[in-house]
Design a protein around this motif. Structure first.
Motif, PDB file in Angstrom:
ATOM      1  N   ASP A 185     -15.468 -14.035  12.119  1.00 44.10           N
ATOM      2  CA  ASP A 185     -16.415 -14.797  11.312  1.00 44.10           C
ATOM      3  C   ASP A 185     -17.208 -13.925  10.331  1.00 44.10           C
ATOM      4  O   ASP A 185     -18.108 -14.411   9.653  1.00 44.10           O
ATOM      5  CB  ASP A 185     -17.363 -15.586  12.202  1.00 44.10           C
ATOM      6  N   ASP A 186     -16.852 -12.648  10.230  1.00 42.78           N
ATOM      7  CA  ASP A 186     -17.517 -11.742   9.293  1.00 42.78           C
ATOM      8  C   ASP A 186     -17.091 -12.119   7.870  1.00 42.78           C
ATOM      9  O   ASP A 186     -15.893 -12.161   7.559  1.00 42.78           O
ATOM     10  CB  ASP A 186     -17.129 -10.296   9.609  1.00 42.78           C
ATOM     11  N   GLU A 187     -18.052 -12.379   7.013  1.00 41.68           N
ATOM     12  CA  GLU A 187     -17.743 -12.807   5.642  1.00 41.68           C
ATOM     13  C   GLU A 187     -16.942 -11.749   4.879  1.00 41.68           C
ATOM     14  O   GLU A 187     -16.133 -12.067   4.014  1.00 41.68           O
ATOM     15  CB  GLU A 187     -19.032 -13.127   4.880  1.00 41.68           C
ATOM     16  N   ARG A 188     -17.136 -10.487   5.225  1.00 48.28           N
ATOM     17  CA  ARG A 188     -16.390  -9.418   4.564  1.00 48.28           C
ATOM     18  C   ARG A 188     -14.895  -9.528   4.861  1.00 48.28           C
ATOM     19  O   ARG A 188     -14.070  -9.244   3.984  1.00 48.28           O
ATOM     20  CB  ARG A 188     -16.928  -8.056   4.988  1.00 48.28           C
ATOM     21  N   LEU A 189     -14.534  -9.963   6.067  1.00 49.97           N
ATOM     22  CA  LEU A 189     -13.125 -10.161   6.404  1.00 49.97           C
ATOM     23  C   LEU A 189     -12.528 -11.267   5.541  1.00 49.97           C
ATOM     24  O   LEU A 189     -11.394 -11.158   5.069  1.00 49.97           O
ATOM     25  CB  LEU A 189     -12.960 -10.487   7.892  1.00 49.97           C
ATOM     26  N   ILE A 190     -13.299 -12.299   5.306  1.00 48.60           N
ATOM     27  CA  ILE A 190     -12.844 -13.404   4.451  1.00 48.60           C
ATOM     28  C   ILE A 190     -12.595 -12.895   3.031  1.00 48.60           C
ATOM     29  O   ILE A 190     -11.574 -13.221   2.414  1.00 48.60           O
ATOM     30  CB  ILE A 190     -13.874 -14.561   4.468  1.00 48.60           C
ATOM     31  N   LEU A 191     -13.513 -12.072   2.512  1.00 47.55           N
ATOM     32  CA  LEU A 191     -13.355 -11.524   1.159  1.00 47.55           C
ATOM     33  C   LEU A 191     -12.144 -10.595   1.067  1.00 47.55           C
ATOM     34  O   LEU A 191     -11.370 -10.662   0.108  1.00 47.55           O
ATOM     35  CB  LEU A 191     -14.623 -10.780   0.741  1.00 47.55           C
ATOM     36  N   ILE A 192     -11.960  -9.750   2.076  1.00 49.04           N
ATOM     37  CA  ILE A 192     -10.809  -8.837   2.094  1.00 49.04           C
ATOM     38  C   ILE A 192      -9.512  -9.633   2.165  1.00 49.04           C
ATOM     39  O   ILE A 192      -8.547  -9.343   1.446  1.00 49.04           O
ATOM     40  CB  ILE A 192     -10.910  -7.837   3.269  1.00 49.04           C
ATOM     41  N   THR A 193      -9.483 -10.644   3.009  1.00 48.76           N
ATOM     42  CA  THR A 193      -8.292 -11.479   3.133  1.00 48.76           C
ATOM     43  C   THR A 193      -7.962 -12.157   1.804  1.00 48.76           C
ATOM     44  O   THR A 193      -6.796 -12.195   1.390  1.00 48.76           O
ATOM     45  CB  THR A 193      -8.491 -12.541   4.244  1.00 48.76           C
ATOM     46  N   GLU A 194      -8.994 -12.649   1.123  1.00 44.31           N
ATOM     47  CA  GLU A 194      -8.758 -13.291  -0.178  1.00 44.31           C
ATOM     48  C   GLU A 194      -8.227 -12.287  -1.197  1.00 44.31           C
ATOM     49  O   GLU A 194      -7.303 -12.584  -1.941  1.00 44.31           O
ATOM     50  CB  GLU A 194     -10.048 -13.941  -0.698  1.00 44.31           C
ATOM     51  N   LEU A 195      -8.782 -11.095  -1.208  1.00 45.72           N
ATOM     52  CA  LEU A 195      -8.307 -10.052  -2.114  1.00 45.72           C
ATOM     53  C   LEU A 195      -6.842  -9.735  -1.838  1.00 45.72           C
ATOM     54  O   LEU A 195      -6.023  -9.630  -2.757  1.00 45.72           O
ATOM     55  CB  LEU A 195      -9.170  -8.796  -1.956  1.00 45.72           C
ATOM     56  N   LEU A 196      -6.498  -9.635  -0.550  1.00 44.47           N
ATOM     57  CA  LEU A 196      -5.121  -9.310  -0.160  1.00 44.47           C
ATOM     58  C   LEU A 196      -4.153 -10.478  -0.356  1.00 44.47           C
ATOM     59  O   LEU A 196      -2.946 -10.293  -0.269  1.00 44.47           O
ATOM     60  CB  LEU A 196      -5.092  -8.808   1.283  1.00 44.47           C
ATOM     61  N   ASP A 197      -4.683 -11.665  -0.617  1.00 42.27           N
ATOM     62  CA  ASP A 197      -3.822 -12.794  -0.989  1.00 42.27           C
ATOM     63  C   ASP A 197      -3.205 -12.573  -2.368  1.00 42.27           C
ATOM     64  O   ASP A 197      -2.176 -13.155  -2.698  1.00 42.27           O
ATOM     65  CB  ASP A 197      -4.614 -14.109  -1.014  1.00 42.27           C
ATOM     66  N   TYR A 198      -3.864 -11.746  -3.188  1.00 44.90           N
ATOM     67  CA  TYR A 198      -3.433 -11.518  -4.566  1.00 44.90           C
ATOM     68  C   TYR A 198      -2.659 -10.223  -4.762  1.00 44.90           C
ATOM     69  O   TYR A 198      -1.823 -10.122  -5.645  1.00 44.90           O
ATOM     70  CB  TYR A 198      -4.647 -11.525  -5.510  1.00 44.90           C
ATOM     71  N   LEU A 199      -2.976  -9.207  -3.965  1.00 47.83           N
ATOM     72  CA  LEU A 199      -2.338  -7.907  -4.140  1.00 47.83           C
ATOM     73  C   LEU A 199      -2.405  -7.123  -2.852  1.00 47.83           C
ATOM     74  O   LEU A 199      -3.133  -7.480  -1.931  1.00 47.83           O
ATOM     75  CB  LEU A 199      -3.013  -7.135  -5.280  1.00 47.83           C
ATOM     76  N   ASP A 200      -1.620  -6.067  -2.806  1.00 51.46           N
ATOM     77  CA  ASP A 200      -1.643  -5.198  -1.634  1.00 51.46           C
ATOM     78  C   ASP A 200      -2.429  -3.945  -2.002  1.00 51.46           C
ATOM     79  O   ASP A 200      -2.560  -3.604  -3.177  1.00 51.46           O
ATOM     80  CB  ASP A 200      -0.222  -4.837  -1.212  1.00 51.46           C
ATOM     81  N   ILE A 201      -2.954  -3.272  -1.004  1.00 53.99           N
ATOM     82  CA  ILE A 201      -3.729  -2.065  -1.231  1.00 53.99           C
ATOM     83  C   ILE A 201      -3.149  -0.957  -0.365  1.00 53.99           C
ATOM     84  O   ILE A 201      -3.019  -1.106   0.848  1.00 53.99           O
ATOM     85  CB  ILE A 201      -5.217  -2.283  -0.898  1.00 53.99           C
ATOM     86  N   GLU A 202      -2.783   0.138  -1.028  1.00 53.53           N
ATOM     87  CA  GLU A 202      -2.243   1.289  -0.313  1.00 53.53           C
ATOM     88  C   GLU A 202      -3.359   2.300  -0.087  1.00 53.53           C
ATOM     89  O   GLU A 202      -4.113   2.626  -1.003  1.00 53.53           O
ATOM     90  CB  GLU A 202      -1.114   1.934  -1.118  1.00 53.53           C
ATOM     91  N   ILE A 203      -3.451   2.778   1.136  1.00 51.82           N
ATOM     92  CA  ILE A 203      -4.455   3.776   1.503  1.00 51.82           C
ATOM     93  C   ILE A 203      -3.805   5.152   1.377  1.00 51.82           C
ATOM     94  O   ILE A 203      -2.805   5.432   2.043  1.00 51.82           O
ATOM     95  CB  ILE A 203      -4.957   3.553   2.943  1.00 51.82           C
ATOM     96  N   ILE A 204      -4.370   5.996   0.520  1.00 49.81           N
ATOM     97  CA  ILE A 204      -3.820   7.326   0.289  1.00 49.81           C
ATOM     98  C   ILE A 204      -4.862   8.359   0.713  1.00 49.81           C
ATOM     99  O   ILE A 204      -5.938   8.445   0.119  1.00 49.81           O
ATOM    100  CB  ILE A 204      -3.440   7.519  -1.197  1.00 49.81           C
ATOM    101  N   ALA A 205      -4.514   9.123   1.742  1.00 48.90           N
ATOM    102  CA  ALA A 205      -5.428  10.154   2.235  1.00 48.90           C
ATOM    103  C   ALA A 205      -5.267  11.410   1.392  1.00 48.90           C
ATOM    104  O   ALA A 205      -4.196  12.001   1.329  1.00 48.90           O
ATOM    105  CB  ALA A 205      -5.134  10.449   3.699  1.00 48.90           C
ATOM    106  N   LYS A 206      -6.354  11.791   0.720  1.00 50.92           N
ATOM    107  CA  LYS A 206      -6.389  13.033  -0.062  1.00 50.92           C
ATOM    108  C   LYS A 206      -7.068  14.089   0.804  1.00 50.92           C
ATOM    109  O   LYS A 206      -7.482  13.809   1.925  1.00 50.92           O
ATOM    110  CB  LYS A 206      -7.172  12.810  -1.362  1.00 50.92           C
ATOM    111  N   GLU A 207      -7.212  15.290   0.289  1.00 47.65           N
ATOM    112  CA  GLU A 207      -7.782  16.368   1.093  1.00 47.65           C
ATOM    113  C   GLU A 207      -9.219  16.080   1.540  1.00 47.65           C
ATOM    114  O   GLU A 207      -9.562  16.257   2.692  1.00 47.65           O
ATOM    115  CB  GLU A 207      -7.744  17.682   0.305  1.00 47.65           C
ATOM    116  N   ASN A 208     -10.055  15.589   0.616  1.00 49.34           N
ATOM    117  CA  ASN A 208     -11.467  15.386   0.950  1.00 49.34           C
ATOM    118  C   ASN A 208     -11.926  13.939   0.893  1.00 49.34           C
ATOM    119  O   ASN A 208     -13.118  13.672   1.049  1.00 49.34           O
ATOM    120  CB  ASN A 208     -12.349  16.218   0.006  1.00 49.34           C
ATOM    121  N   TYR A 209     -11.030  13.030   0.613  1.00 50.28           N
ATOM    122  CA  TYR A 209     -11.418  11.625   0.491  1.00 50.28           C
ATOM    123  C   TYR A 209     -10.196  10.723   0.648  1.00 50.28           C
ATOM    124  O   TYR A 209      -9.063  11.198   0.700  1.00 50.28           O
ATOM    125  CB  TYR A 209     -12.111  11.377  -0.858  1.00 50.28           C
ATOM    126  N   ILE A 210     -10.466   9.429   0.718  1.00 47.22           N
ATOM    127  CA  ILE A 210      -9.404   8.433   0.802  1.00 47.22           C
ATOM    128  C   ILE A 210      -9.438   7.619  -0.483  1.00 47.22           C
ATOM    129  O   ILE A 210     -10.497   7.190  -0.939  1.00 47.22           O
ATOM    130  CB  ILE A 210      -9.605   7.512   2.024  1.00 47.22           C
TER     131      ILE A 210
END
Length: 164
Positions: A80-105
């Motif tokens: 029921d977290d509203e942020r999950l709803i927003l993330i789910t809606e965003l992912l309805d449109y596109l995918d997001i790849e997580i790329i781990a760099k040396e000091n950040y993501i």
């Protein structure tokens, strides 16, 4: 007022269609700020209803930065977290790849089946989006961030205070 994640997702699709280079979560956040700022200045209304804080490096969207942090760190949220709803809606449109760099993501956006829906935007909104994209299409996130500090309102705002 609530952030318009559907418009943000469609703006990302539009940027991908227009081959905006170096498009990651940081550059996107800065471009959205410039769009929001320009639209507010020229049309007296916000485009995405996001709030932006001044940080050392660039204006940062409050809600979107939180969503990107959750995605980057693969955090679990309650159903029921509203942020999950927003993330789910965003992912309805596109995918997001997580790329781990040396000091950040870094997050990179991947187009799926959804197409940009121009009916979500007014002519003035499209004009604002196009203006910002054409000015920064090939720029790195750092160069776009530097352009923000040429804006009086950004320079005058105290660190960690709301710009818009």
């Amino acid at each position: 007022m609530k952030i318009d994640i559907t418009k943000i997702a469609n703006t990302i699709l539009y940027m991908m269609d227009n081959k905006v280079l170096h498009l990651n979560d940081r550059k996107l956040s800065i471009l959205l700020f410039l769009m929001e700022f320009n639209h507010l200045e020229n049309c007296q209304e916000k485009l995405f209803n996001e709030t932006y804080l001044k940080t050392n490096r660039n204006p940062e969207p409050v809600i979107l930065a939180d969503l990107f942090d959750i995605i980057a760190n693969n955090l679990d949220l309650d159903e029921d977290d509203e942020r999950l709803i927003l993330i789910t809606e965003l992912l309805d449109y596109l995918d997001i790849e997580i790329i781990a760099k040396e000091n950040y993501i870094e997050l990179e956006f991947i187009k799926m089946d959804e197409e940009f829906d121009e009916t979500l935007f007014t002519k003035d909104e499209i004009k604002t989006i196009n203006k910002v994209i054409s000015n920064h299409k090939e720029d790195t996130a750092r160069k776009v961030a530097n352009s923000c500090f040429k804006i009086d309102k950004v320079r005058e705002t105290k660190l960690n205070d709301i710009i818009i």
